[in-house]
Design a protein around this motif. Structure first.
Motif, mmCIF file in Angstrom:
data_model
loop_
_atom_site.group_PDB
_atom_site.id
_atom_site.type_symbol
_atom_site.label_atom_id
_atom_site.label_comp_id
_atom_site.label_asym_id
_atom_site.label_seq_id
_atom_site.Cartn_x
_atom_site.Cartn_y
_atom_site.Cartn_z
ATOM 1 N N UNK A 260 20.949 35.086 47.308
ATOM 2 C CA UNK A 260 19.713 34.922 46.541
ATOM 3 C C UNK A 260 20.006 34.351 45.159
ATOM 4 N N UNK A 261 21.055 34.859 44.516
ATOM 5 C CA UNK A 261 21.404 34.371 43.181
ATOM 6 C C UNK A 261 21.870 32.923 43.238
ATOM 7 N N UNK A 266 15.668 27.230 43.316
ATOM 8 C CA UNK A 266 15.333 26.209 44.306
ATOM 9 C C UNK A 266 14.346 26.775 45.331
ATOM 10 N N UNK A 267 13.551 25.892 45.911
ATOM 11 C CA UNK A 267 12.751 26.278 47.072
ATOM 12 C C UNK A 267 13.659 26.090 48.273
ATOM 13 N N UNK A 268 14.318 27.158 48.705
ATOM 14 C CA UNK A 268 15.427 27.008 49.643
ATOM 15 C C UNK A 268 15.599 28.257 50.492
ATOM 16 N N UNK A 269 16.484 28.152 51.467
ATOM 17 C CA UNK A 269 16.817 29.284 52.330
ATOM 18 C C UNK A 269 18.239 29.123 52.839
ATOM 19 N N UNK A 270 18.818 30.254 53.227
ATOM 20 C CA UNK A 270 20.183 30.250 53.756
ATOM 21 C C UNK A 270 20.331 31.402 54.738
ATOM 22 N N UNK A 283 20.229 36.643 55.118
ATOM 23 C CA UNK A 283 19.106 35.826 55.557
ATOM 24 C C UNK A 283 18.110 35.783 54.405
ATOM 25 N N UNK A 284 18.233 34.739 53.602
ATOM 26 C CA UNK A 284 17.566 34.714 52.303
ATOM 27 C C UNK A 284 16.616 33.536 52.166
ATOM 28 N N UNK A 285 15.534 33.773 51.412
ATOM 29 C CA UNK A 285 14.574 32.732 51.057
ATOM 30 C C UNK A 285 14.354 32.773 49.551
ATOM 31 N N UNK A 286 14.225 31.597 48.965
ATOM 32 C CA UNK A 286 14.071 31.511 47.521
ATOM 33 C C UNK A 286 12.935 30.549 47.189
ATOM 34 N N UNK A 287 12.181 30.856 46.117
ATOM 35 C CA UNK A 287 12.255 32.065 45.302
ATOM 36 C C UNK A 287 11.698 33.267 46.056
ATOM 37 N N UNK A 587 13.014 19.571 49.664
ATOM 38 C CA UNK A 587 12.889 18.453 48.726
ATOM 39 C C UNK A 587 14.057 18.410 47.746
ATOM 40 N N UNK A 588 15.229 18.771 48.264
ATOM 41 C CA UNK A 588 16.414 18.823 47.409
ATOM 42 C C UNK A 588 17.111 17.490 47.250
ATOM 43 N N UNK A 589 16.813 16.536 48.154
ATOM 44 C CA UNK A 589 17.496 15.245 48.102
ATOM 45 C C UNK A 589 18.545 15.157 49.192
ATOM 46 N N UNK A 590 19.759 14.784 48.843
ATOM 47 C CA UNK A 590 20.814 14.598 49.830
ATOM 48 C C UNK A 590 21.512 15.888 50.213
#
Length: 647
Positions: A260-261, A266-270, A283-287, A587-590
């Motif tokens: 999470x940190x 970012x609008x992201x997940x991992x 299993x994380x989603x951000x924010x 929408x992070x780019x590459x």
């Protein structure tokens, strides 16, 4: 006429026989009545005694303690803690408005909560206690107790309330509880009577909602004597309820907190999957958001802040978000081609930078082209034309079948909200859903994970774990229930040719470790921990011919919501896969520039179960990584303290 002696004797015998039959029947009936009376007076005495007393004895439900939730190492994720509250009984309060006015001079009452309580009071029985203030301090309770004579009908109580000590880290996994609403009750066919208790808390989203029945437990009961108007006079007896089941998750809260940190703002997940067991280690989603805000009922202002946020903090992107997988899907197409015998690892396709199909030009990301490409080179350098050509020979049906075998287009059974199925499209799907025939261009688009293909970050992590192991690794979120271990997600063999899998793994290794690989700058240099990965960049907009002619606009020059998604998947160590990781940055780019560095850091953190040695990073990155580690450690004080108090 005088009857003969013989007739008189016959008549006498008939009368005697009838008397015996009638007497026997009467005796039988009397015996049955006696047995019934004994049954009712002796065997069923307790039941009928209760029925006789029902006008003065009531049964009151006792809410059970909700089951608690722990991480894989015993750290508390969701617990119950005593909470002081102030309740009012309308029939005892007399003038309710006057009583509340006196109470408000002693205790600060939240206006929204007070209005909610008044609404409940008007639709509830006058003898039912209604909560006016929840989670008040001990000082507030003391002031109410001291002024009790001036506060008729007001009673301080202590109960249990849900707390999420790790705040935002598990908001999308565990979810939260909240007071039951009329809407909740309407959705239930036969709601438990326990749910009729005003403001009883139930799971609203996430695991709390999906496993509500297990976590809730079973109500106890107390028998109380009441007067004619229903006021409780005394408690006669009590039967305690059964607490809900305690759940242990597969997630490591320290790793979850790091992820999470690391995702930051970012609008992201991992997602991190254990390749051996299928355990979801993170299993994380951000924010994210603080689930504690929802326990008592979130304010309108706080809720509006969450819903108006462009980055959608309430969405569980790791399982709910579905994205075009981009070039991370190329392993699926490669395996479909190898398994069908259409290509060998040495076969090549020529990449001039584009491919003409049915009068349309499909471009490679490298405008000048890659030249002759074999399997390893095509994955290493992410050549699009290689997969355009291959997909036309393999066909969409084989590609879709391989995608499902690897976990894409499959709704994995984990207890989280809105788990997405994704999509591995086929000709039949397009006819049924879109009412259109499948086009050859659809196949070409699918070859590079665009078009109709959709996958969630969890599905991409599962796909990577299956490629790494050759087994049908299945994600598992619940490790144990009341200390009873749950079935493993290790899975059976996929039935794929091991040599084909080995060729794809080797190509993924080149992506991260060959100088020409798209993720070479984000490699791990320690031989014992080297990873194999694949970058991906998926478009969210169409690039017109005119734009391509004048030069494609760079992502950093576009509005945020029109930029490409950045993706990366990997497994490590390469020689003995232990974890698989997927990262998606909206929408992070590459993928190589944005998602790969995050995935590399998460991979090392998972393998070392903490900050890895700087020597595992390329020398040029060590200064930056050291500063990054120090900064991230400052963001994790809550998780650190939890780690020291593990069960």
């Amino acid at each position: 006429m005088k009857r003969s002696p013989r007739d008189s004797a016959d008549s006498q015998r008939r009368i005697t026989r009838r008397g015996l039959i009638l007497g026997g029947a009467q005796a039988g009936i009397m015996g049955l009545l006696a047995l019934r009376m004994r049954y009712m007076q002796v065997d069923q005495a307790d039941k009928f005694r209760l029925l006789a007393e029902e006008n003065r004895v009531n049964i009151r439900l006792i809410p059970p303690a909700r089951g608690e939730i722990f991480d894989r190492n015993g750290a508390v994720i969701a617990r119950n803690e005593p909470a002081y509250r102030i309740v009012i009984v309308r029939e005892d309060a007399g003038n309710v408005d006057d009583t509340i006015r006196r109470l408000s001079s002693l205790v600060e009452l939240d206006e929204d909560e007070l209005n909610r309580a008044l609404t409940e009071m008007n639709r509830s029985a006058p003898f039912l206690p209604i909560t006016l203030a929840d989670r008040v301090t001990w000082e507030d309770i003391s002031r109410v107790a001291v002024n009790a004579p001036a506060l008729p009908g007001i009673t301080p109580e202590v109960g249990l309330s849900r707390v999420y000590p790790l705040n935002a880290d598990f908001a999308h996994v565990v979810g939260y509880v909240g007071p039951i609403s009329d809407y909740d009750l309407e959705r239930m066919e036969d709601p438990d009577q326990l749910l009729r208790i005003p403001r009883f808390q139930i799971g609203k989203v996430g695991l709390e909602a999906k496993l509500e029945d297990q976590l809730r437990g079973k109500a106890g009961a107390r028998r109380v004597e009441v007067n004619a108007v229903g006021r409780v006079m005394r408690e006669l007896d009590r039967r305690e309820g059964v607490a809900g089941s305690n759940l242990q998750l597969t997630v490591d809260h320290m790793l979850q907190n790091y992820v999470q940190a690391r995702l930051g703002e970012e609008s992201a997940s991992a997602v991190v999957v254990d390749c051996e067991s299928g355990d979801l280690l993170a299993i994380a989603s951000s924010p994210s958001f603080d689930p504690n805000l929802f326990v008592r009922g979130i304010s309108v202002a706080d809720y509006k802040d969450l819903t108006n946020n462009t980055y959608r903090p309430l969405a569980s992107k790791s399982v709910q978000g579905i994205y075009p997988p981009g070039s991370t899907f190329k392993m699926v197409v490669a395996l479909a081609g190898l398994e069908a015998g259409i290509i060998t690892p040495e076969d090549t396709y020529w990449c001039p930078g584009h491919l003409e199909v049915s009068g349309r030009r499909f471009h490679c990301w490298k405008g000048s082209g890659h030249g002759h490409m074999n399997l390893e080179g095509s994955l290493r350098e992410s050549c699009d034309v290689y997969y355009y050509e291959l997909s036309l020979e393999v066909g969409i049906e084989r590609i879709a079948a391989m995608a499902e075998k690897l976990g894409i287009g499959v709704r994995h059974d984990i207890p989280m909200s809105a788990v997405a199925q994704g999509l591995a499209p086929t000709k039949a799907w397009k006819r049924e859903v879109r009412g259109e025939d499948w086009l050859i261009g659809d196949t070409v688009n699918s070859a590079i994970g665009q078009g109709f293909v959709l996958a969630s970050p969890m599905q991409l992590a599962v796909m990577t774990a299956r490629i790494a192991t050759g087994r049908s690794v299945t994600p598992r979120l619940i490790k144990s229930v009341d200390s009873v271990e749950q079935p493993s997600g290790a899975g059976e063999s996929l039935g794929l040719n091991e040599n084909h899998l080995r060729q794809v793994r080797r190509a993924m290794f080149s992506v991260s470790n060959n100088r020409r690989g798209t993720a070479y700058s984000n490699r791990i240099i320690d031989d014992a921990y080297r990873m194999a990965g694949k970058t991906g960049t998926s478009q969210v907009r169409n690039i017109t011919t005119s734009e391509r002619a004048r030069g494609v606009t760079r992502n950093d020059q576009l509005p945020w919501n029109r930029r490409d998604h950045a993706l990366f998947v990997d497994f490590a160590p390469y020689d003995n896969p232990k974890i698989a990781v997927s990262v998606v940055v909206e929408h992070g780019g590459g993928g190589s520039a944005v998602a790969a560095p995050i995935a590399r850091d998460i991979t090392l953190q998972a393998l070392f179960k903490g900050d890895p040695p700087l020597e595992t990073y390329p020398e040029k990155d060590r200064g930056r990584i050291k500063s990054q580690q120090e900064k991230l450690r400052q963001l994790r004080p809550i998780a650190e303290s939890q780690g020291k108090s593990r069960a």
